[in-house]
Enzyme design. Structure first.
Site, PDB file in Angstrom:
ATOM      1  N   ASP A  10       0.828  -1.193  -0.407  1.00 51.97           N
ATOM      2  CA  ASP A  10       0.020  -0.228   0.222  1.00 51.97           C
ATOM      3  C   ASP A  10       0.635   1.536  -0.054  1.00 51.97           C
ATOM      4  O   ASP A  10       2.192   0.966   0.301  1.00 51.97           O
ATOM      5  CB  ASP A  10      -1.125   0.392   1.428  1.00 51.97           C
ATOM      6  CG  ASP A  10      -1.891   1.427   1.445  1.00 51.97           C
ATOM      7  OD1 ASP A  10      -2.518   1.236   0.493  1.00 51.97           O
ATOM      8  OD2 ASP A  10      -1.791   1.743   2.899  1.00 51.97           O
ATOM      9  N   ASP A  18      -0.307   4.779   1.339  1.00 52.81           N
ATOM     10  CA  ASP A  18      -0.482   6.065   1.767  1.00 52.81           C
ATOM     11  C   ASP A  18      -0.530   5.521   3.384  1.00 52.81           C
ATOM     12  O   ASP A  18      -1.119   4.133   3.657  1.00 52.81           O
ATOM     13  CB  ASP A  18      -2.719   6.299   1.532  1.00 52.81           C
ATOM     14  CG  ASP A  18      -2.272   7.586   1.228  1.00 52.81           C
ATOM     15  OD1 ASP A  18      -1.374   8.766   1.502  1.00 52.81           O
ATOM     16  OD2 ASP A  18      -3.191   7.788   0.451  1.00 52.81           O
TER      17      ASP A  18
END
Length: 251
Positions: free
Chosen positions: A28, A30
């Site tokens: 991922d 963020d």
């Protein structure tokens, strides 16, 4: 908004070992590569009262963690403007623009990221960034961190039929990298992202960079780490190396 991961009951050393020989790691963006949640939170704190959300009272960190962090902007648009989706989408676009403005000089890599980067590169593993963030945000964060050449591909939730918490983005990453879910794991920091990875059939290592441990554990990560220097992570990676070595000798 950094919250200690503490201890959990999962045996982190063995929870990844069945993946040997490892082929790929999916990340991922963020909150996983960089601790960006405080910047998103600041943007929402400033902008939501202007549209009268929550009676004009700024949201709390707890509300952000439970209802916003890791979610797709399409879902956020529905939350903030349930009767006017187009206005909701305009609001989320404006919020992302504010995030990019606020991010200048504030984005920093999660501790231990470059140590992990070297470990991945030394083993020739494939890697993809998989995010619900808009492309402009994803490219800003990845380039700011100096990772533009690190990732083989970047998969965006809004370019899939469904974003996280659905498994589609992670399944698309497996297809793009031409790797097996049986030899791949994921790093995530949100409930939405962990659910997506688990639904795609892969172990997910959760980071407590921005969300409370008790919320993340509900999504069933393999185990939680504080950051990429966490001894639990390196014990698991060492075990992966050992298992891969055994398999090579046996062959």
């Amino acid at each position: 908004m950094t919250i200690s991961s503490g201890e959990n009951s999962v045996d982190s050393t063995s929870s990844l070992s069945q993946l040997a020989p490892l082929e790929a790691i999916l990340f991922d963006v963020d909150g996983t590569l960089c601790d960006s949640d405080p910047i998103h939170y600041q943007a929402y704190r400033e902008m939501l009262p202007e549209i009268g959300f929550n009676g004009g009272v700024p949201i709390t960190e707890e509300f952000y963690a439970e209802y916003i962090s890791g979610k797709h902007n399409d879902d956020m648009a529905k939350l903030f403007f349930p009767d006017d989706h187009q206005r909701g989408l305009k609001f989320t676009d404006d919020k992302e623009a504010m995030f990019r403005r606020l991010s200048k000089d504030k984005l920093k890599a999660v501790k231990g990221l470059y140590k992990l980067k070297k470990w991945v590169e030394d083993r020739g593993l494939k890697r993809a960034a998989v995010t619900n963030a808009p492309r402009e945000n994803a490219e800003l964060m990845i380039s700011t961190l100096g990772l533009s050449d690190f990732f083989d591909c970047v998969i965006l939730g809004n370019e899939c039929e469904h974003g996280k918490p659905f498994p589609d983005p992670y399944l698309k990453a497996l297809e793009a990298l031409k790797v097996s879910k049986d030899h791949t794991f994921i790093f995530e920091d949100s409930v939405s992202g962990i659910k997506a990875g688990v639904a795609a059939g892969m172990p997910v290592v959760g980071l407590t960079t921005g969300n409370p441990e008790h919320l993340l554990m509900v999504a069933r990560p393999a185990f939680l780490i504080k950051d990429f220097e966490d001894p639990k992570l390196w014990a698991a990676l060492e075990e992966l190396d050992r298992k891969a070595g055994e398999a090579t000798v046996a062959a």
